[in-house]
Design a protein around this motif. Structure first.
Motif, short mmCIF file in Angstrom:
data_model
loop_
_atom_site.label_atom_id
_atom_site.label_comp_id
_atom_site.label_asym_id
_atom_site.label_seq_id
_atom_site.Cartn_x
_atom_site.Cartn_y
_atom_site.Cartn_z
N LEU A 148 9.33 76.52 51.59
CA LEU A 148 7.66 77.69 51.57
C LEU A 148 6.45 77.65 51.97
CD1 LEU A 148 6.94 80.59 50.60
CD2 LEU A 148 7.15 79.60 48.10
N GLN A 149 5.72 77.28 52.76
CA GLN A 149 4.48 77.07 53.81
C GLN A 149 3.53 76.43 52.26
OE1 GLN A 149 4.06 75.27 56.73
NE2 GLN A 149 2.49 74.94 55.84
N THR A 150 3.49 77.04 51.30
CA THR A 150 2.69 77.13 50.33
C THR A 150 3.30 76.64 49.14
OG1 THR A 150 3.36 79.49 49.21
CG2 THR A 150 1.32 80.01 50.82
N CYS A 151 4.28 75.96 49.02
CA CYS A 151 4.65 75.54 48.54
C CYS A 151 4.25 73.39 48.59
CB CYS A 151 6.36 74.99 48.25
SG CYS A 151 7.33 74.47 46.93
N SER A 165 17.06 80.02 41.46
CA SER A 165 15.01 79.87 40.77
C SER A 165 14.77 80.10 39.74
CB SER A 165 14.18 79.41 41.76
OG SER A 165 13.65 78.07 41.08
N ARG A 166 15.35 78.56 38.89
CA ARG A 166 15.28 79.37 37.24
C ARG A 166 13.20 79.25 36.87
NH1 ARG A 166 20.75 79.03 36.70
NH2 ARG A 166 21.32 81.05 35.61
N ARG A 167 13.06 78.66 37.67
CA ARG A 167 11.75 78.13 37.69
C ARG A 167 9.92 78.82 38.27
NH1 ARG A 167 11.09 71.76 39.90
NH2 ARG A 167 12.88 71.31 38.88
N ALA A 168 10.95 80.18 39.39
CA ALA A 168 9.43 81.11 39.75
C ALA A 168 9.25 81.74 38.57
CB ALA A 168 11.26 81.97 40.54
N LYS A 169 7.40 81.97 38.42
CA LYS A 169 7.44 82.74 37.54
C LYS A 169 7.58 84.10 37.15
CE LYS A 169 2.86 80.22 38.37
NZ LYS A 169 1.60 80.38 39.29
N LYS A 170 8.17 84.91 38.09
CA LYS A 170 8.20 86.49 37.79
C LYS A 170 9.87 85.84 36.96
CE LYS A 170 6.55 88.07 41.71
NZ LYS A 170 7.48 88.93 42.48
N TYR A 171 10.85 85.12 37.56
CA TYR A 171 12.26 84.51 36.05
C TYR A 171 11.80 84.96 34.40
CZ TYR A 171 16.04 82.98 34.18
OH TYR A 171 17.39 82.50 32.86
N LYS A 172 10.72 83.90 34.38
CA LYS A 172 10.32 84.85 33.24
C LYS A 172 9.70 86.22 32.53
CE LYS A 172 10.07 80.50 31.39
NZ LYS A 172 9.07 78.81 32.22
N THR A 215 10.56 84.02 45.92
CA THR A 215 10.39 83.44 45.02
C THR A 215 12.07 82.57 44.48
OG1 THR A 215 9.55 84.94 43.66
CG2 THR A 215 8.02 83.70 45.00
N PHE A 216 12.59 83.65 44.10
CA PHE A 216 14.24 82.99 43.62
C PHE A 216 14.89 82.21 44.04
CE2 PHE A 216 13.10 87.37 41.28
CZ PHE A 216 12.78 86.87 40.17
N LEU A 217 14.72 81.40 45.52
CA LEU A 217 15.02 80.95 46.22
C LEU A 217 15.04 79.53 45.74
CD1 LEU A 217 17.56 80.57 48.45
CD2 LEU A 217 15.78 80.26 50.20
N LYS A 218 16.00 78.68 44.88
CA LYS A 218 15.79 77.53 45.27
C LYS A 218 14.76 76.85 46.50
CE LYS A 218 17.60 75.75 41.65
NZ LYS A 218 18.67 74.73 40.85
N ARG A 219 14.12 76.08 46.49
CA ARG A 219 13.44 75.78 47.89
C ARG A 219 13.19 73.99 47.94
NH1 ARG A 219 10.57 79.71 45.74
NH2 ARG A 219 7.86 78.62 45.53
N PRO A 220 13.35 73.00 48.91
CA PRO A 220 14.07 73.78 50.16
C PRO A 220 15.37 73.52 49.83
CG PRO A 220 13.67 71.56 49.93
CD PRO A 220 12.29 72.07 48.88
N VAL A 221 15.83 74.87 51.36
CA VAL A 221 17.76 74.48 50.91
C VAL A 221 17.69 73.91 52.86
CG1 VAL A 221 19.87 76.10 51.98
CG2 VAL A 221 17.73 76.97 50.11
N ILE A 222 18.24 72.83 52.60
CA ILE A 222 18.27 72.25 54.02
C ILE A 222 19.88 72.31 54.68
CG2 ILE A 222 18.45 70.00 54.78
CD1 ILE A 222 15.86 70.07 52.39
N ILE A 223 20.42 72.83 55.26
CA ILE A 223 21.41 73.07 55.86
C ILE A 223 21.83 71.90 57.40
CG2 ILE A 223 23.88 74.26 57.00
CD1 ILE A 223 22.72 76.45 55.34
N ASP A 224 22.46 71.45 57.03
CA ASP A 224 23.06 70.00 58.34
C ASP A 224 24.96 70.66 58.01
OD1 ASP A 224 23.12 68.47 60.55
OD2 ASP A 224 22.70 67.05 59.22
N GLY A 225 25.13 71.26 59.72
CA GLY A 225 26.55 71.11 59.91
C GLY A 225 26.97 72.13 57.79
N ASN A 226 27.78 71.48 57.89
CA ASN A 226 28.50 71.72 56.47
C ASN A 226 28.19 71.12 55.08
OD1 ASN A 226 29.93 69.55 56.56
ND2 ASN A 226 32.24 70.31 56.34
#
Length: 117
Positions: free
Chosen positions: A7-10, A55-62, A85-96
């Motif tokens: 997320l660019q704003t994070c 992400s349980r840290r998302a404001k919308k979660y509460k 906002t509910f995706l825990k971030r960042p998510v990095i994928i490198d192969g498997n």
């Protein structure tokens, strides 16, 4: 596949992307280019569950009272696909390999992985 969902704003995402070398990685800013169901399913295969990506840290979660509900895997999938906002971030994928979130232990494992590859 080498990909980073962020997320660019994070501030935390920006800091991580400055500190580590992600050259050669495809970058997807999840607010302007939402993740697809197919992408989320690929992440789930690598992580083992939608809950691991949620992400349980998302404001919308509460705000939405989700912390008081017993959420299922289908619920986690639904919320992640419907609001970035509910995706825990960042998510990095490198192969498997997948690295989810910004916990120190996770970032240390990611840094070590990037050094080796």
């Amino acid at each position: 596949m080498k990909k980073i969902y962020y997320l660019q704003t994070c501030d935390t995402c920006r800091r991580i992307m400055k500190e580590l070398d992600f050259s050669g990685f495809e970058k997807q800013e999840i607010k302007t280019e939402p993740i697809t169901a197919k992408q989320l399913d690929e992440m789930k295969k690598l992580s083992g569950s939608y809950e691991a990506l949620f992400s349980r840290r998302a404001k919308k979660y509460k705000e939405m009272g989700l912390k008081d509900e017993n959420l299922s895997e289908k619920d986690f999938q639904h919320y992640i696909l419907n609001d970035y906002t509910f995706l825990k971030r960042p998510v990095i994928i490198d192969g498997n390999q997948i690295f989810i979130g910004n916990e120190k232990k996770n970032l240390a494992a990611l840094a070590l992985h990037l050094e080796k590859n």
